[in-house]
Design an enzyme around this catalytic site. Sequence first.
Site, PDB file in Angstrom:
ATOM      1  N   CYS A  34       5.089   5.882   0.416  1.00 22.13           N
ATOM      2  CA  CYS A  34       4.557   4.526   0.509  1.00 22.13           C
ATOM      3  C   CYS A  34       5.042   3.827  -0.762  1.00 22.13           C
ATOM      4  O   CYS A  34       5.453   4.483  -1.719  1.00 22.13           O
ATOM      5  CB  CYS A  34       3.038   4.567   0.572  1.00 22.13           C
ATOM      6  SG  CYS A  34       2.311   3.036   1.129  1.00 22.13           S
ATOM      7  N   CYS A 107       4.079   3.016   5.239  1.00 23.69           N
ATOM      8  CA  CYS A 107       4.009   1.559   5.120  1.00 23.69           C
ATOM      9  C   CYS A 107       5.355   0.983   5.515  1.00 23.69           C
ATOM     10  O   CYS A 107       6.397   1.597   5.305  1.00 23.69           O
ATOM     11  CB  CYS A 107       3.568   1.115   3.738  1.00 23.69           C
ATOM     12  SG  CYS A 107       4.761   1.306   2.418  1.00 23.69           S
ATOM     13  N   CYS A 115      15.828   4.715   0.775  1.00 25.35           N
ATOM     14  CA  CYS A 115      15.209   5.916   0.204  1.00 25.35           C
ATOM     15  C   CYS A 115      16.285   6.800  -0.413  1.00 25.35           C
ATOM     16  O   CYS A 115      17.439   6.766   0.010  1.00 25.35           O
ATOM     17  CB  CYS A 115      14.495   6.725   1.285  1.00 25.35           C
ATOM     18  SG  CYS A 115      13.036   5.909   1.939  1.00 25.35           S
TER      19      CYS A 115
END
Length: 162
Positions: A34, A107, A115
């Site tokens: 998140c 989220c 990422c």
Amino acid sequence: MVFKITTTRQYIDKSGNKEFKVSRGKSCNALVLCTGNSCRSIMAEALINHLTQGRIQAVSAGSDPAGYVHPKSLDTLERHGVPVDAPRSKSWDEFADTSFDYVITVCDQAAGETCPIFPGAPKKLHWSTPDPAKATGTNEEIEAAFDEAFALLKARIEGELL
């Protein structure tokens, strides 16, 4: 600590998407992401560790960690009987060299971010969950927002990981 799934069970969900569930008795690990790593990912980490009874070892992190764990997330876990060690808000950089079986975003903002590439070939899951930390109103209304996030996360874990 890194565990690998040695077997998985594949099924097709109602929308025709292929899904994988962890076979009973096999251990693996998961990273829950998140942005702030203060509420939803903390609750998901604790829930996964509790509900899978050690078959999945979960940790959580954030792209821009808040630096604290929201007290209401800990209250919610306690109220629902989910044990919590000493969670802390941390960066996903701490896990850059760790291989995961699952990388789960909770989220929408984290799901849309670039990422880090984690070693191996983790199964990527996205569980869109409203941020209870943004809830306003009475204490009861704020508590209800945390309970809603808890229930959504619990349902996803029970439906996809158990």
